[in-house]
Design an enzyme around this catalytic site. Sequence first.
Site, PDB file in Angstrom:
ATOM      1  N   ASP A  52      26.768  57.122 -33.411  1.00 34.31           N
ATOM      2  CA  ASP A  52      26.807  57.038 -31.950  1.00 34.31           C
ATOM      3  C   ASP A  52      25.434  57.355 -31.356  1.00 34.31           C
ATOM      4  O   ASP A  52      24.695  58.166 -31.920  1.00 34.31           O
ATOM      5  CB  ASP A  52      27.860  58.033 -31.431  1.00 34.31           C
ATOM      6  CG  ASP A  52      28.280  57.726 -30.014  1.00 34.31           C
ATOM      7  OD1 ASP A  52      27.853  56.684 -29.467  1.00 34.31           O
ATOM      8  OD2 ASP A  52      29.035  58.533 -29.438  1.00 34.31           O
ATOM      9  N   ASN A  78      35.555  48.202 -29.257  1.00 32.04           N
ATOM     10  CA  ASN A  78      34.220  47.747 -28.843  1.00 32.04           C
ATOM     11  C   ASN A  78      34.206  46.335 -28.241  1.00 32.04           C
ATOM     12  O   ASN A  78      33.231  45.937 -27.597  1.00 32.04           O
ATOM     13  CB  ASN A  78      33.225  47.807 -30.020  1.00 32.04           C
ATOM     14  CG  ASN A  78      32.751  49.203 -30.353  1.00 32.04           C
ATOM     15  OD1 ASN A  78      32.334  49.489 -31.475  1.00 32.04           O
ATOM     16  ND2 ASN A  78      32.805  50.120 -29.381  1.00 32.04           N
TER      17      ASN A  78
HETATM   18  C1  FPP Z   1      27.174  53.495 -30.794  1.00 33.65           C
HETATM   19  O1  FPP Z   1      26.110  53.461 -29.932  1.00 33.65           O
HETATM   20  C2  FPP Z   1      27.090  52.550 -31.865  1.00 33.65           C
HETATM   21  C3  FPP Z   1      27.834  51.408 -31.966  1.00 33.65           C
HETATM   22  C4  FPP Z   1      28.725  50.879 -30.951  1.00 33.65           C
HETATM   23  C5  FPP Z   1      27.820  50.596 -33.142  1.00 33.65           C
HETATM   24  C6  FPP Z   1      27.002  51.074 -34.282  1.00 33.65           C
HETATM   25  C7  FPP Z   1      26.258  49.915 -34.717  1.00 33.65           C
HETATM   26  C8  FPP Z   1      25.125  49.916 -35.400  1.00 33.65           C
HETATM   27  C9  FPP Z   1      24.480  51.121 -35.930  1.00 33.65           C
HETATM   28  C10 FPP Z   1      24.460  48.646 -35.647  1.00 33.65           C
HETATM   29  C11 FPP Z   1      25.282  47.644 -36.407  1.00 33.65           C
HETATM   30  C12 FPP Z   1      25.614  48.100 -37.767  1.00 33.65           C
HETATM   31  C13 FPP Z   1      25.597  47.331 -38.858  1.00 33.65           C
HETATM   32  C14 FPP Z   1      26.122  47.852 -40.139  1.00 33.65           C
HETATM   33  C15 FPP Z   1      25.060  45.976 -38.845  1.00 33.65           C
HETATM   34  P1  FPP Z   1      26.420  53.322 -28.389  1.00 33.65           P
HETATM   35  O2  FPP Z   1      26.050  51.953 -27.979  1.00 33.65           O
HETATM   36  O3  FPP Z   1      27.840  53.687 -28.118  1.00 33.65           O
HETATM   37  O4  FPP Z   1      25.450  54.393 -27.808  1.00 33.65           O
HETATM   38  P2  FPP Z   1      25.604  55.180 -26.432  1.00 33.65           P
HETATM   39  O5  FPP Z   1      26.885  55.977 -26.524  1.00 33.65           O
HETATM   40  O6  FPP Z   1      24.391  56.034 -26.410  1.00 33.65           O
HETATM   41  O7  FPP Z   1      25.628  54.157 -25.344  1.00 33.65           O
END
Ligand code: FPP
Length: 255
Positions: free
Chosen positions: A35, A83
Amino acid sequence: MKLGRSKSGSEDQRDSADNAADPTYGARHIAIIMDGNGRWAKRKHLPRAMGHKKGVEAVRQIVRDAGEMGVEALTLYAFSSENWNRPEDEVSDLMGLLRQYIQSDLNEFLENGVRLKVIGNYQALAPDIVSMIDDALRKTASNKKMTVAVALNYGAQDELVRVTQKLAQSVSDGDIKADQITNEHISQRLDTSGLPPLDLLIRTSGELRLSNFLLWQSAYSELYFTDTLWPDFDRKELENALKSFGERDRRYGGR
Ligand code: FPP
């Protein structure tokens, strides 16, 4: 290190020696809620997509590090069933990164003996991604060093609904009696079947919740929360999480 028992002074010393030899402190299966990509980008005045891009680089590095440290299974929450509610362009960015990741890292999985596993209903993703995943699953199926389980379109409640449907079908087919259903019947039907029990669940970015991730599997897992945002999570952070795990007294409900 044997966790979950009291230790004498000499055992403590022996534990330290064991730990030096085992950087995992006995953790066979680690899961991570990755996250904070968005906040990482915001802090740097960059578009959210850059945060996700940097997040993929952190995935690549942590897969290498966990493999080198001897972790048997690493489960990564890449895309939850919730998501889809994000804006269309962000979903599309994440899917693009997933395509790129499989394309660019499959060879490294093969070279390093890493088996890919996917948990979640990934069949609902775009057909080209489904076939890339199926190809990668097939090519890495016999790899033994480590399993990387990527959660895609995954939600633990959805997983448990699917398990319940399978069990209800087995009951109606007469294969199992309803009052004879055990934990084992459920575990065997989870998306994570075949992986070691979940030892350590890590969440980055300071949020203190499980967000529908591995709810059954985390029943006796140790939890580790860090304020570090996912793109900044590195080997040192993983070492800190494992060290904390090594200090826990796991009792599984006993004394
Ligand atoms: C949370 O950050 C992360 C995600 C929604 C997805 C995690 C994805 C990756 C690390 C990249 C894709 C992975 C692979 C294996 C190709 P957020 O967007 O919720 O962050 P925030 O809470 O700070 O807005």
